[in-house]
Write a protein that holds these residues in place. Sequence first.
Motif, PDB file in Angstrom:
ATOM      1  N   ILE A  89      15.452   0.779   9.858  1.00 32.13           N
ATOM      2  CA  ILE A  89      15.021  -0.597  10.095  1.00 32.13           C
ATOM      3  C   ILE A  89      13.613  -0.589  10.705  1.00 32.13           C
ATOM      4  N   ALA A  90      13.176   0.332  11.401  1.00 34.30           N
ATOM      5  CA  ALA A  90      11.929   0.469  12.125  1.00 34.30           C
ATOM      6  C   ALA A  90      10.768   0.562  10.839  1.00 34.30           C
ATOM      7  N   LEU A  92      11.012  -0.522   7.731  1.00 41.08           N
ATOM      8  CA  LEU A  92      10.934  -1.529   6.915  1.00 41.08           C
ATOM      9  C   LEU A  92       9.414  -2.242   7.101  1.00 41.08           C
ATOM     10  N   LYS A  99      12.695  -7.585  11.343  1.00 34.71           N
ATOM     11  CA  LYS A  99      13.274  -6.395  11.785  1.00 34.71           C
ATOM     12  C   LYS A  99      14.283  -6.723  12.829  1.00 34.71           C
TER      13      LYS A  99
END
Length: 405
Positions: A89-90, A92, A99
């Motif tokens: 996620i970080a 993306l 996020k």
Amino acid sequence: MTVAPFRLGMLIPEFPTQTHAFFWREITALRAAGVEVHVFSTRRPAEDCPHEWAERAASETTYLYPPRLSSALVSPRDFPGMAQALAYIARLSVGAKQKARALGMLACAVDLLHYARERKLDHVHGHSAADAAHVLALCRLLGGPRYSFHLHGDLPVYGTDHGAKAWDATFVAAAARPMQRQLIEDAGLAAERTYTLWMGVDTDRFQPPAKRAEDPRGLHLVSVGRLHLCKGHVHTFSGLRKALDRGLKAHMTVGGRGPHEKEIREAVARFGLEGHVELVGPLGEAAVMELLHRADAFVLSSVGLGEASPVAVMEAMACGVPPVCSIIGGTPDMIEDGTDGLLVAQEDEEGLANAFLRLGQDRALQERMSRAARERAVRTFDYRETSRRLLDAIQESRAPHRQAA
């Protein structure tokens, strides 16, 4: 010795809706082939589905959003892959707001993981390359089953970070060849990890009528789909107006609902088509077939991005209704111009008018195209064949293709 059935999860966003008839056909075909299919969806649809199978489909679907509280409260120590999922996620390429939204997808991925373990799923296939694909990728990072997903339109419509979504997908399918090229050229996927897998239609159920009666009001045009400006209704109406002004006798029935119904109704009035165009609202499968049995041509004049291999066109062709379509997505692969349908450039209102005149003034051409459209549908679009190809792709591509997350 009894062999356990292959257990397949099927993740379909906001299932079921009016445009999801193919997905239910595919589920039915896979079950008939001995596959144990478990249906998941991101969330319940906002609108009722008009199809007769909708209630059963909804009752058999497990909805991942909102996630269960137990899934929303997990911490990195709960799963070995949680740290990797948070790192995913970080990395993306979206802003902080998106996020934060992805953390909700992570909770849904935890839910999916629990269900996958409880039901001993062998594989999960997602019918979306948008957020649902993130859920599949995150679930895999957490220790979930192998996965694949389907691109049903132009890549930019389905967000960003497609390489991340596909980090360990056994394959990514596209509903038309132009979309497969986008996966390779724009998302950077290896060609051997991609397929073109069309959707399909029940050609036993969608059949031409025993006899198609001539309509005293002239050429009967039909369009079924979302009432959205991208579907090109305004261009269709302009083309129809031009053809009527040149002496064509014709009328049109439009089925469907959507966010731009007001604008589309205003366009009917603007072109003076109140006596020629009828909007009949959402239709179930039986009503769609009945309408196609009264149709002389099916019209889809979509513009822009998002269209792939439209099932509505396949249904029309299976019923022996020649399509008049804009050149978009996979329509050039579906239709041989002048043989089983007519193709026009996007926004080409003059081309649409000429197509309507051509069909309306040549009954023999209409009948030849009707037969050819039916033959093409049976040969190429039957849902049992397209579902078998999906199952083959899943079973043949289960060797690992791990890339860096």
